[in-house]
Design an enzyme around this catalytic site. Structure first.
Site, mmCIF file in Angstrom:
data_model
loop_
_atom_site.group_PDB
_atom_site.id
_atom_site.type_symbol
_atom_site.label_atom_id
_atom_site.label_comp_id
_atom_site.label_asym_id
_atom_site.label_seq_id
_atom_site.Cartn_x
_atom_site.Cartn_y
_atom_site.Cartn_z
ATOM 1 N N THR A 14 0.683 -1.082 -0.254
ATOM 2 C CA THR A 14 -0.126 -0.077 -0.275
ATOM 3 C C THR A 14 1.137 0.726 0.396
ATOM 4 O O THR A 14 0.469 2.078 -0.564
ATOM 5 C CB THR A 14 -0.630 -0.060 1.231
ATOM 6 O OG1 THR A 14 -1.907 -0.969 1.387
ATOM 7 C CG2 THR A 14 -1.815 1.421 1.054
ATOM 8 N N VAL A 15 1.748 1.496 0.646
ATOM 9 C CA VAL A 15 2.585 2.596 1.149
ATOM 10 C C VAL A 15 3.256 3.031 -0.192
ATOM 11 O O VAL A 15 3.319 3.758 -0.424
ATOM 12 C CB VAL A 15 3.399 2.208 2.498
ATOM 13 C CG1 VAL A 15 4.483 3.991 2.526
ATOM 14 C CG2 VAL A 15 2.284 1.906 3.671
ATOM 15 N N GLU A 131 9.727 9.426 9.411
ATOM 16 C CA GLU A 131 8.717 9.894 9.722
ATOM 17 C C GLU A 131 7.791 9.122 9.531
ATOM 18 O O GLU A 131 6.233 9.383 10.567
ATOM 19 C CB GLU A 131 8.326 10.695 8.683
ATOM 20 C CG GLU A 131 7.284 12.260 9.915
ATOM 21 C CD GLU A 131 7.511 13.004 10.804
ATOM 22 O OE1 GLU A 131 6.661 11.636 11.791
ATOM 23 O OE2 GLU A 131 7.934 13.761 10.998
ATOM 24 N N ILE A 138 1.661 11.691 10.490
ATOM 25 C CA ILE A 138 1.054 12.693 11.810
ATOM 26 C C ILE A 138 2.605 13.188 11.207
ATOM 27 O O ILE A 138 3.650 12.705 11.873
ATOM 28 C CB ILE A 138 0.856 12.334 13.174
ATOM 29 C CG1 ILE A 138 -0.322 12.883 13.577
ATOM 30 C CG2 ILE A 138 1.322 13.110 14.160
ATOM 31 C CD1 ILE A 138 -0.980 11.248 14.374
ATOM 32 N N GLU A 192 -2.215 -6.797 11.619
ATOM 33 C CA GLU A 192 -1.549 -7.510 10.967
ATOM 34 C C GLU A 192 -1.405 -9.607 11.437
ATOM 35 O O GLU A 192 -1.869 -10.135 11.678
ATOM 36 C CB GLU A 192 -0.185 -7.131 11.892
ATOM 37 C CG GLU A 192 -0.088 -6.238 12.460
ATOM 38 C CD GLU A 192 1.374 -5.214 11.180
ATOM 39 O OE1 GLU A 192 1.909 -6.043 10.785
ATOM 40 O OE2 GLU A 192 1.510 -4.212 11.016
ATOM 41 N N ASP A 203 3.689 -3.111 18.235
ATOM 42 C CA ASP A 203 4.059 -2.533 17.071
ATOM 43 C C ASP A 203 3.419 -0.657 17.712
ATOM 44 O O ASP A 203 4.769 -0.289 17.576
ATOM 45 C CB ASP A 203 2.624 -2.125 16.133
ATOM 46 C CG ASP A 203 2.309 -1.215 15.416
ATOM 47 O OD1 ASP A 203 3.334 -1.364 13.578
ATOM 48 O OD2 ASP A 203 1.568 -0.068 15.011
ATOM 49 N N LYS A 207 7.156 2.181 18.214
ATOM 50 C CA LYS A 207 6.999 3.677 18.485
ATOM 51 C C LYS A 207 7.408 4.679 18.581
ATOM 52 O O LYS A 207 7.816 5.297 19.537
ATOM 53 C CB LYS A 207 5.950 3.796 17.509
ATOM 54 C CG LYS A 207 5.234 3.010 15.655
ATOM 55 C CD LYS A 207 3.755 3.366 16.216
ATOM 56 C CE LYS A 207 3.434 2.234 14.423
ATOM 57 N NZ LYS A 207 1.720 2.852 14.722
#
Lengths: 428, 428
Positions: A14-15, A131, A138, A192, A203, A207
């Protein structure tokens, strides 16, 4: 106009596809804003033949992401494969070793190998940017690293796993138990392949480890985080918390204490009318607190094609503009190793206990809490069923140690009919 | 380690003193993060003798800010005097002409002279930075210019005057009329010397003009903004809006339309449970929307010593780190002049009309709206007093032109007993 900046993209999920779409659709805008043309020269993914809805024929293809990272016609290696080790790490290391910039969305790799990769990037004078790894679109990494650079950071917090927040808010709005909503989320493809990464808080913990490193000038320390997932959050506790003006969130909090870095990722109660309390569905929120700036709240989509690709491309634009920053905000050779401090910061707690419906039960519980030095702010007993009653207690601020000692002694009273629930109430 | 970065600070009000405190208190942190020592060599203000609670004896003193800006031992001129013209502009121009970087919190100067100053800064290859000029400590300039650089911006919005938001939320919570709360705010020192700058929406309009320029690659155009202040917002409308699930905010909105840039600063209704709707007191909020990133919400303190000084110092850190960006996100020679489009974007509206309590009054109003092509979403008539009744209408989406034509015809019906109120409902 300088030479074009050439991207090599490894990982076409997707990304990756989102990044290709932006580079194609916004070519003019990107050049106007960065002063450089941004192009894609080569891509890599597991399957070459899969239909991804994007024409890849103009890009060179590499089966091996390491080969992609090493190509002479790639200036920036864009790593969107994921996984803390394996091909992602090998290709990232290969790119850095050859003096190429790397942009990645890979929180696991950074949380586990961030320090080594940062040393490598800085030794070669190249950028390692991420990022997109924290809270999708965000701008939390940039805000923390750059905008708040003159602040001593006092607390970093965040709801950074959209799936968990979806599950918790859906449980509340639909009045459904965890298991049912978990199955729904799974059917919708929100989880996931290994759902523990989401619901187990791993996950989101990755972060938090990254944010804490930047905030406090410390080496990334994923293992230092106390992690508790949302698997045991019950619809009853969501309802009772709601009745008392709170909502339950999987909240990450990192603070530097006199004893070391305290970082937790766990279900917490927050006031329902606070920004965190009003956060619905898969939306993410990061809260940065500094000695000068006070509290900054950042809210947006934490995942998805557009938002995550926007963050990746924000990093690419920084590189095109020649912005040059240490990976974690200060040279990685200067990052400290901070000891992990477990739950030293006191807080009020929400307790739920199922008590046998017999005289003196409540008194025994209250006495135990008092003996542990824990005073009660509010208490509520709900209607009893089948010989037991739910007792809800909001304590005044106490340490987790004091609470645990009281909870450990609880079964000895002989009045419990179930395991007590204890959830931290985070001041926000 | 390179040479220290030497600041000259003009203006020693709250923010200037805040900057000095940060430079002194966080010297070690600033050097660790930027790789340079940051020092203050000289300062300037109106009165040398005033006690500001900070020892200024280590800094050279200049009575004239232009002389300060020209000093050989100043690398970055920090302009914190304010005012669109006069000494602030003269000193800024002097600094840029000598190839010195400028960091400013001066929204008025940028809104009026931004284009000329940007051309000057870029011609000399120096930075002109102004994070502190918009929404205090909130990193909105950096987020828009850098993090969202790969997005076509579709809308920029913000509550960017804390005093107005304080007045509006205080009116609601205390049930007090505008005039009373205005006097309270004045007594508390919340208002500018010329209060029109605040309550007239001018200060917030300056900020919107700056954001719009970066968002849409256009030359700053303060005069193109439709500005309406909060002076006519009544406690009745705040209450009625609340009853219907809305809150009234002084909201700035900038959108690029087919006919040009539409930018408005005006009292609007927003859903009470939206992030904007929950914004209390002097807190600010900026909302950035891009084609890829979706909606990003940024919230924090919009004024005050610490937050504003944090933003100033964030810019100083960028300069110390060698970050080099065009003033408004792309070279100012490439910024377009966009025509101002007035209210072309349709929206629902909240209307309040005082109608004479006689048969057919409501029908006449409804007929007029229908003839203007405006359909009614919701209508409510409240109890009538002294022969007139308040009628509240929420329209479906319509243009401001259609609404104005209906409002213009309204007195002709002979059923109005007061001037109608019309407030836009912004979708957030």
């Amino acid at each position: 106009m300088t030479e074009p900046l050439r991207l090599g993209i490894a990982g076409l999920g997707t990304v990756g596809i989102g990044v290709i779409k932006i580079v194609q659709k916004q070519a003019e805008l990107l050049t106007a804003r960065t002063g450089r043309q941004i192009t894609i020269t080569a891509v890599s993914a597991r399957s070459r033949d899969k239909d991804r809805g994007v024409n890849l024929s103009k890009f060179a293809w590499e089966d091996d992401p390491v080969a992609l990272a090493k190509r002479d016609d790639v200036d920036v290696f864009v790593e969107l494969m994921g996984g803390s080790d394996g091909p992602a790490k090998a290709a990232t290391e290969a790119a850095l070793a050859l003096g190429k910039h790397v942009v990645t969305a890979n929180k696991a790799m950074l949380a586990v190998h961030g320090q080594a990769l940062a040393l490598e990037a800085e030794a070669h004078g190249v950028q390692l940017r991420f990022e997109a790894a924290v809270a999708g679109g965000i701008p939390v990494i940039k805000s923390l690293t750059e905008s708040l650079a003159a602040n001593q950071i006092t607390r970093v917090m965040g709801v950074m796993n959209g799936t968990c927040n979806y599950i918790l808010t859906r449980m509340e709005s639909a009045g459904l138990p965890y298991e049912t909503v978990f199955d729904e989320a799974n059917a919708l493809g929100y989880l996931e392949a290994d759902p523990t990464l989401d619901v187990g808080g791993i996950d989101a913990g990755h972060k938090l480890a990254i944010l804490a490193s930047i905030a406090y000038g410390t080496q990334v320390d994923f293992n230092g985080i106390e992690i508790e997932g949302i698997e045991r959050v019950s619809i009853e506790d969501i309802r009772y918390a709601g009745d008392m003006g709170y909502r339950i969130k999987l909240l990450g909090v990192a603070q530097m204490t006199g004893r070391g870095m305290e970082s937790r990722m766990s279900p917490c109660l927050v006031p329902a009318n606070s920004p965190l309390g009003t956060l619905e569905g898969p939306t993410n929120m990061c809260i940065l607190e500094g000695d000068s700036v006070g509290q900054i709240v950042l809210r947006g989509a934490g995942a998805g094609e557009g938002p995550t690709a926007s963050a990746v491309m924000g990093d690419v634009c920084d590189i095109a503009r020649g912005i040059n920053l240490p990976v974690f905000g200060q040279p990685s050779t200067t990052l400290r190793q901070a000891p992990a401090a477990r739950s030293t910061v006191a807080a009020p707690y929400y307790l739920r206990m199922e008590l046998a419906d017999k005289p003196g039960a409540l008194a025994k519980v209250a006495t135990l809490l008092g003996e542990a030095g824990i005073s009660i702010d509010r208490m509520r007993q709900t209607g009893h069923t089948e010989g037991s009653a739910s007792v809800l207690i909001v304590t005044h601020r106490c340490t987790r140690d004091a609470l645990d000692s009281a909870l450990d002694a609880m079964p000895g009273t002989g009045v419990l009919t179930g395991t007590p629930v204890a959830l931290r109430i985070e001041k926000v």
